[in-house]
Write a protein that holds these residues in place. Structure first.
Motif, PDB file in Angstrom:
ATOM      1  N   ILE A  99       3.889-130.716   1.993  1.00  0.00           N
ATOM      2  CA  ILE A  99       3.364-130.981   3.063  1.00  0.00           C
ATOM      3  C   ILE A  99       3.773-131.410   4.466  1.00  0.00           C
ATOM      4  CG2 ILE A  99       1.544-131.423   4.276  1.00  0.00           C
ATOM      5  CD1 ILE A  99       0.136-131.493   1.638  1.00  0.00           C
ATOM      6  N   VAL A 102       7.316-129.469   5.934  1.00  0.00           N
ATOM      7  CA  VAL A 102       6.426-128.018   6.789  1.00  0.00           C
ATOM      8  C   VAL A 102       6.084-129.116   8.124  1.00  0.00           C
ATOM      9  CG1 VAL A 102       4.768-126.568   6.586  1.00  0.00           C
ATOM     10  CG2 VAL A 102       5.871-126.740   4.547  1.00  0.00           C
ATOM     11  N   PHE A 103       5.234-129.881   7.859  1.00  0.00           N
ATOM     12  CA  PHE A 103       4.479-130.813   9.064  1.00  0.00           C
ATOM     13  C   PHE A 103       5.518-131.530   9.977  1.00  0.00           C
ATOM     14  CE2 PHE A 103       1.505-129.337   6.804  1.00  0.00           C
ATOM     15  CZ  PHE A 103       1.142-127.945   7.743  1.00  0.00           C
ATOM     16  N   LEU A 106       6.698-130.972  13.703  1.00  0.00           N
ATOM     17  CA  LEU A 106       5.384-130.871  14.776  1.00  0.00           C
ATOM     18  C   LEU A 106       5.120-132.979  15.726  1.00  0.00           C
ATOM     19  CD1 LEU A 106       2.690-129.611  12.586  1.00  0.00           C
ATOM     20  CD2 LEU A 106       2.996-128.362  14.802  1.00  0.00           C
ATOM     21  N   CYS A 143       6.212-124.947  11.485  1.00  0.00           N
ATOM     22  CA  CYS A 143       5.271-124.992  10.618  1.00  0.00           C
ATOM     23  C   CYS A 143       4.290-125.081  11.921  1.00  0.00           C
ATOM     24  CB  CYS A 143       5.810-126.943  11.748  1.00  0.00           C
ATOM     25  SG  CYS A 143       6.440-127.058  12.986  1.00  0.00           S
ATOM     26  N   VAL A 147       0.720-123.694  10.970  1.00  0.00           N
ATOM     27  CA  VAL A 147      -0.794-124.549  11.151  1.00  0.00           C
ATOM     28  C   VAL A 147      -1.769-123.803  11.709  1.00  0.00           C
ATOM     29  CG1 VAL A 147      -2.139-125.540  13.128  1.00  0.00           C
ATOM     30  CG2 VAL A 147       0.369-127.097  11.873  1.00  0.00           C
ATOM     31  N   GLN A 150      -3.243-121.128   8.313  1.00  0.00           N
ATOM     32  CA  GLN A 150      -3.553-121.878   7.407  1.00  0.00           C
ATOM     33  C   GLN A 150      -5.047-122.919   8.049  1.00  0.00           C
ATOM     34  OE1 GLN A 150      -2.239-126.062   7.424  1.00  0.00           O
ATOM     35  NE2 GLN A 150      -3.299-126.583   4.908  1.00  0.00           N
TER      36      GLN A 150
END
Length: 271
Positions: A99, A102-103, A106, A143, A147, A150
């Motif tokens: 996680i 991936v993010f 951001l 990413c 978002v 998801q």
């Protein structure tokens, strides 16, 4: 129904004016006959003609759109897969690390992302150019796709997949015939977001570009440092138009899909 107060109306008007009046002025002055961008000399399209004769800007625009299309396509695939993993597989070793990886783009400053990618490409001996810019854009735009997709998967009705599998569909066929059509609007929205972010990027591309791979934002920035010319207004207006048309088309597609879905639901209820 709650009515907007006068204060809210004034705040909205001032906010939208602050955002869109500069863009409107840029579009208007792109049709300025005068070479001085702050002095109106009459209506003319001479700067658009001059723009299409500027080979450096045309080459930069070609590189930008190639990078944006390729990076957005790859980022959409990877971001969709990441979203599926995060939504469907909630327990596996290293999930927290996954996680975070991936993010991370951001919240990470673009300068740090660009510098770290530059150091990576230098360390592995990869020559900077079109490929390095594309890889960098895939890294930070994936990413955003994850978002968007998801958020759609979290509200997805899993009973549709269970019904398809009960009828004999394999997991792969269930995904392509049931899951994918439902989440397709989110995937398209993620692709458009990644495409727009790639078109707009300047900082990361500056770190990862090389000879012969100058993007349009980099070319515009280098020319603006010497002074704004009407050609810059013209190319900016074209970019605004391309992005605006893309947003309108996506909205129309999503609206038509929603209308068709409601008709199918009404037909199923009546049947």
């Amino acid at each position: 129904m709650n009515r907007l107060s006068r204060f809210n109306i004034v705040s909205l008007v001032l906010g939208f004016a602050f955002l869109y009046i500069p863009i409107l002025l840029l579009v208007i002055y792109s049709f300025n006959a005068s070479r001085l961008v702050t002095v109106w000399g009459g209506f003319s399209t001479r700067w658009y003609v001059s723009l299409f004769q500027n080979q450096q800007l045309l080459d930069a625009a070609l590189v930008t759109f190639r990078v944006a299309f390729l990076s957005a396509s790859v980022a959409t695939v990877l971001g969709t897969l990441a979203a599926i993993v995060l939504t469907r597989y909630t327990r596996f070793h290293g999930r927290i690390l996954f996680i975070g990886m991936v993010f991370a783009p951001l919240v990470m400053p673009e300068v740090i992302t660009g510098l770290s990618l530059l150091l990576l490409f230098v360390a592995i001996g990869l020559e900077r150019g079109f490929m390095t810019i594309t890889l960098a854009h895939i890294t930070f735009s994936m990413c955003f796709v994850a978002v968007v997709v998801q958020s759609r998967l979290l509200s997805f009705d899993r009973s549709l997949e269970e019904a398809a599998q009960d009828l004999g569909a394999t997991p792969a066929r269930t995904f392509f015939t049931v899951t994918l059509p439902v989440i397709l609007p989110a995937i398209v929205a993620g692709w458009m977001l990644a495409f727009t972010l790639s078109l707009d990027d300047l900082v990361i591309a500056s770190f990862t570009s090389g000879p012969g791979a100058t993007t349009l934002p980099m070319r515009i920035y280098s020319q603006v440092r010497l002074g704004v010319t009407p050609e810059i207004n013209a190319v900016s207006t074209i970019l605004i138009g391309v992005v605006g048309i893309g947003v309108i088309l996506a909205s129309l597609v999503n609206k038509r899909r929603d209308v068709q879905r409601r008709r199918d639901e009404q037909a199923a209820a009546q049947g």
